[in-house]
Design a protein around this motif. Structure first.
Motif, PDB file in Angstrom:
ATOM      1  N   ALA A 210      22.136 -79.186  88.416  1.00  0.00           N
ATOM      2  CA  ALA A 210      21.317 -78.919  89.614  1.00  0.00           C
ATOM      3  C   ALA A 210      21.614 -77.532  90.168  1.00  0.00           C
ATOM      4  O   ALA A 210      22.127 -77.364  91.277  1.00  0.00           O
ATOM      5  CB  ALA A 210      21.567 -79.993  90.667  1.00  0.00           C
ATOM      6  N   HIS A 211      21.266 -76.500  89.404  1.00  0.00           N
ATOM      7  CA  HIS A 211      21.407 -75.130  89.888  1.00  0.00           C
ATOM      8  C   HIS A 211      20.382 -74.874  90.991  1.00  0.00           C
ATOM      9  O   HIS A 211      19.278 -75.410  90.968  1.00  0.00           O
ATOM     10  CB  HIS A 211      21.157 -74.132  88.759  1.00  0.00           C
ATOM     11  N   THR A 212      20.742 -74.029  91.930  1.00  0.00           N
ATOM     12  CA  THR A 212      19.833 -73.690  93.022  1.00  0.00           C
ATOM     13  C   THR A 212      19.252 -72.299  92.811  1.00  0.00           C
ATOM     14  O   THR A 212      19.867 -71.438  92.154  1.00  0.00           O
ATOM     15  CB  THR A 212      20.548 -73.725  94.380  1.00  0.00           C
ATOM     16  N   ILE A 213      18.081 -72.078  93.371  1.00  0.00           N
ATOM     17  CA  ILE A 213      17.472 -70.753  93.306  1.00  0.00           C
ATOM     18  C   ILE A 213      18.339 -69.702  94.002  1.00  0.00           C
ATOM     19  O   ILE A 213      18.540 -68.599  93.469  1.00  0.00           O
ATOM     20  CB  ILE A 213      16.045 -70.791  93.879  1.00  0.00           C
ATOM     21  N   PRO A 214      18.889 -69.975  95.207  1.00  0.00           N
ATOM     22  CA  PRO A 214      19.781 -68.963  95.800  1.00  0.00           C
ATOM     23  C   PRO A 214      20.956 -68.600  94.898  1.00  0.00           C
ATOM     24  O   PRO A 214      21.351 -67.435  94.821  1.00  0.00           O
ATOM     25  CB  PRO A 214      20.249 -69.633  97.090  1.00  0.00           C
ATOM     26  N   SER A 215      21.491 -69.593  94.181  1.00  0.00           N
ATOM     27  CA  SER A 215      22.602 -69.324  93.272  1.00  0.00           C
ATOM     28  C   SER A 215      22.157 -68.440  92.113  1.00  0.00           C
ATOM     29  O   SER A 215      22.838 -67.468  91.755  1.00  0.00           O
ATOM     30  CB  SER A 215      23.176 -70.633  92.740  1.00  0.00           C
ATOM     31  N   LEU A 216      21.014 -68.749  91.523  1.00  0.00           N
ATOM     32  CA  LEU A 216      20.521 -67.948  90.405  1.00  0.00           C
ATOM     33  C   LEU A 216      20.241 -66.516  90.840  1.00  0.00           C
ATOM     34  O   LEU A 216      20.649 -65.557  90.170  1.00  0.00           O
ATOM     35  CB  LEU A 216      19.250 -68.579  89.826  1.00  0.00           C
ATOM     36  N   VAL A 217      19.565 -66.345  91.951  1.00  0.00           N
ATOM     37  CA  VAL A 217      19.261 -64.997  92.446  1.00  0.00           C
ATOM     38  C   VAL A 217      20.551 -64.229  92.704  1.00  0.00           C
ATOM     39  O   VAL A 217      20.677 -63.047  92.342  1.00  0.00           O
ATOM     40  CB  VAL A 217      18.396 -65.063  93.712  1.00  0.00           C
ATOM     41  N   GLY A 218      21.518 -64.897  93.314  1.00  0.00           N
ATOM     42  CA  GLY A 218      22.796 -64.248  93.597  1.00  0.00           C
ATOM     43  C   GLY A 218      23.514 -63.796  92.337  1.00  0.00           C
ATOM     44  O   GLY A 218      24.067 -62.688  92.291  1.00  0.00           O
ATOM     45  N   THR A 219      23.495 -64.636  91.297  1.00  0.00           N
ATOM     46  CA  THR A 219      24.184 -64.256  90.063  1.00  0.00           C
ATOM     47  C   THR A 219      23.503 -63.062  89.396  1.00  0.00           C
ATOM     48  O   THR A 219      24.170 -62.164  88.872  1.00  0.00           O
ATOM     49  CB  THR A 219      24.230 -65.427  89.063  1.00  0.00           C
ATOM     50  N   LEU A 220      22.183 -63.038  89.411  1.00  0.00           N
ATOM     51  CA  LEU A 220      21.461 -61.916  88.802  1.00  0.00           C
ATOM     52  C   LEU A 220      21.758 -60.614  89.540  1.00  0.00           C
ATOM     53  O   LEU A 220      21.989 -59.566  88.919  1.00  0.00           O
ATOM     54  CB  LEU A 220      19.960 -62.199  88.804  1.00  0.00           C
ATOM     55  N   GLU A 221      21.780 -60.685  90.867  1.00  0.00           N
ATOM     56  CA  GLU A 221      22.048 -59.480  91.650  1.00  0.00           C
ATOM     57  C   GLU A 221      23.495 -59.028  91.494  1.00  0.00           C
ATOM     58  O   GLU A 221      23.757 -57.816  91.395  1.00  0.00           O
ATOM     59  CB  GLU A 221      21.709 -59.742  93.114  1.00  0.00           C
ATOM     60  N   ARG A 222      24.430 -59.952  91.448  1.00  0.00           N
ATOM     61  CA  ARG A 222      25.839 -59.574  91.255  1.00  0.00           C
ATOM     62  C   ARG A 222      26.064 -58.935  89.889  1.00  0.00           C
ATOM     63  O   ARG A 222      26.971 -58.116  89.717  1.00  0.00           O
ATOM     64  CB  ARG A 222      26.751 -60.800  91.415  1.00  0.00           C
ATOM     65  N   ALA A 223      25.245 -59.309  88.918  1.00  0.00           N
ATOM     66  CA  ALA A 223      25.370 -58.733  87.580  1.00  0.00           C
ATOM     67  C   ALA A 223      24.774 -57.332  87.508  1.00  0.00           C
ATOM     68  O   ALA A 223      24.863 -56.673  86.473  1.00  0.00           O
ATOM     69  CB  ALA A 223      24.694 -59.641  86.563  1.00  0.00           C
ATOM     70  N   GLY A 224      24.140 -56.880  88.592  1.00  0.00           N
ATOM     71  CA  GLY A 224      23.579 -55.541  88.633  1.00  0.00           C
ATOM     72  C   GLY A 224      22.098 -55.475  88.351  1.00  0.00           C
ATOM     73  O   GLY A 224      21.529 -54.374  88.279  1.00  0.00           O
ATOM     74  N   LEU A 225      21.460 -56.634  88.197  1.00  0.00           N
ATOM     75  CA  LEU A 225      20.016 -56.640  87.986  1.00  0.00           C
ATOM     76  C   LEU A 225      19.301 -56.452  89.316  1.00  0.00           C
ATOM     77  O   LEU A 225      19.809 -56.834  90.369  1.00  0.00           O
ATOM     78  CB  LEU A 225      19.589 -57.942  87.314  1.00  0.00           C
ATOM     79  N   ALA A 226      18.126 -55.863  89.266  1.00  0.00           N
ATOM     80  CA  ALA A 226      17.401 -55.499  90.488  1.00  0.00           C
ATOM     81  C   ALA A 226      15.983 -56.051  90.453  1.00  0.00           C
ATOM     82  O   ALA A 226      15.531 -56.608  89.450  1.00  0.00           O
ATOM     83  CB  ALA A 226      17.366 -53.976  90.632  1.00  0.00           C
ATOM     84  N   ASP A 227      15.298 -55.875  91.588  1.00  0.00           N
ATOM     85  CA  ASP A 227      13.907 -56.313  91.720  1.00  0.00           C
ATOM     86  C   ASP A 227      13.752 -57.772  91.307  1.00  0.00           C
ATOM     87  O   ASP A 227      12.835 -58.136  90.567  1.00  0.00           O
ATOM     88  CB  ASP A 227      12.985 -55.424  90.878  1.00  0.00           C
ATOM     89  N   VAL A 228      14.657 -58.619  91.797  1.00  0.00           N
ATOM     90  CA  VAL A 228      14.621 -60.048  91.451  1.00  0.00           C
ATOM     91  C   VAL A 228      13.486 -60.719  92.226  1.00  0.00           C
ATOM     92  O   VAL A 228      13.444 -60.648  93.457  1.00  0.00           O
ATOM     93  CB  VAL A 228      15.969 -60.723  91.776  1.00  0.00           C
ATOM     94  N   ARG A 229      12.593 -61.340  91.499  1.00  0.00           N
ATOM     95  CA  ARG A 229      11.428 -61.977  92.112  1.00  0.00           C
ATOM     96  C   ARG A 229      11.344 -63.437  91.687  1.00  0.00           C
ATOM     97  O   ARG A 229      11.548 -63.758  90.510  1.00  0.00           O
ATOM     98  CB  ARG A 229      10.146 -61.242  91.729  1.00  0.00           C
ATOM     99  N   VAL A 230      11.028 -64.294  92.648  1.00  0.00           N
ATOM    100  CA  VAL A 230      10.981 -65.737  92.422  1.00  0.00           C
ATOM    101  C   VAL A 230       9.571 -66.242  92.691  1.00  0.00           C
ATOM    102  O   VAL A 230       8.975 -65.929  93.721  1.00  0.00           O
ATOM    103  CB  VAL A 230      11.975 -66.466  93.348  1.00  0.00           C
TER     104      VAL A 230
END
Length: 279
Positions: A210-230
């Protein structure tokens, strides 16, 4: 450049080992055409009896939707994480104008099936398609090896989203794009995980997380990815999936609870895109 080779040492979760090994979800009538996803049912008439053709079309449409978010054109190299039988990789190669597609899966039996299912395409275009064993959290590729990366209905199995995000950022070239499509908890409700386990056997048994969208977005941004869109696409997934399930599952049985979970607001289907900064 960091180069990684050899079979992954990352363990296959037991429930995943069973579902995609001996149990072989791809052989179930709920799926079809070599795909294993719930389907994108936009444009399919749900008011009439659904056919096997409708089911396969919905799964192809899911891949077309996801690939459309990446808008791949020209001589690009793509990686599919969790490729299963490779039906989606074939769609990507034959329809999206990609120069090369790598399908990666953690399960050796799935890769064996992918090779068999795509034998003709592999023989016809050997320089443009390959299947490789690897984990989402430990990808056996060099830095910046791919122009785009996508994963369709596999992220719910990943045990470490941070590791997946770091690896995604690493294997993408600067300016490369990623797309993740799967079902997630929309918000950060701490009770959602327990409720999903009550409703759905795949969460109770550990196949799905049960992963959450806030968790996924946070992990992508912490990894240095940008322009994250949901983007939520549940409207085009859950009613059609439930309508298809109704052919073999009675109301009140656990698979019919996916639609219930959606209506309760504790589960939805999303596409999430991101970009590695740079050019």
């Amino acid at each position: 450049m960091t180069e990684r080779s050899g079979a992954t040492q990352y363990p296959i979760p037991p429930a995943v080992e069973e579902a995609y090994g001996p149990a072989d979800l791809s052989s179930m009538s709920l799926f079809g055409g070599g795909f294993i996803n719930f389907g994108h049912w936009q444009g399919i008439d749900l008011g009439r009896p659904l056919t096997e053709h409708d089911r396969i079309s919905s799964q192809q449409a899911m891949y077309r939707h996801v690939l459309g978010t990446l808008a791949p054109t020209g001589e690009l190299r793509a990686l599919e994480v969790g490729c299963g039988l490779g039906a989606g990789a074939a769609v990507a190669l034959e329809e999206s104008g990609l120069d090369h597609v790598t399908g990666m899966d953690i399960h050796p039996q799935q890769l064996e099936r992918a090779g068999q299912a795509n034998a003709r395409l592999l023989a016809r275009r050997p320089e443009q398609l390959r299947f490789v064993r690897g984990a989402a959290e430990e990808m056996p590729f060099g830095d910046g090896e791919f122009d785009c990366l996508y994963t369709v209905e596999a992220a719910q199995h990943f045990r470490d989203l941070d590791a997946f995000a770091r690896e995604t950022a690493r294997v993408l070239r600067p300016g490369g794009r990623a797309a993740v499509a799967s079902f997630f908890v929309p918000g950060a409700d701490p009770a959602a995980s327990g409720r999903l386990a009550e409703l759905l056997d795949t969460f109770a048994g550990g196949l799905d997380v049960a992963h959450t969208i806030p968790s996924l977005v946070g992990t992508l941004e912490r990894a240095g990815l940008a322009d994250v869109r949901v983007s939520s696409i549940g409207t085009w997934v859950w009613p059609g999936w439930d309508r298809w399930l109704a052919r073999t599952w009675e109301p009140g049985t656990w698979p019919r609870n996916f639609l219930r979970a959606f209506r309760e607001g504790i589960l939805d289907y999303f596409t999430v895109t991101a970009e590695r900064p740079g050019a």
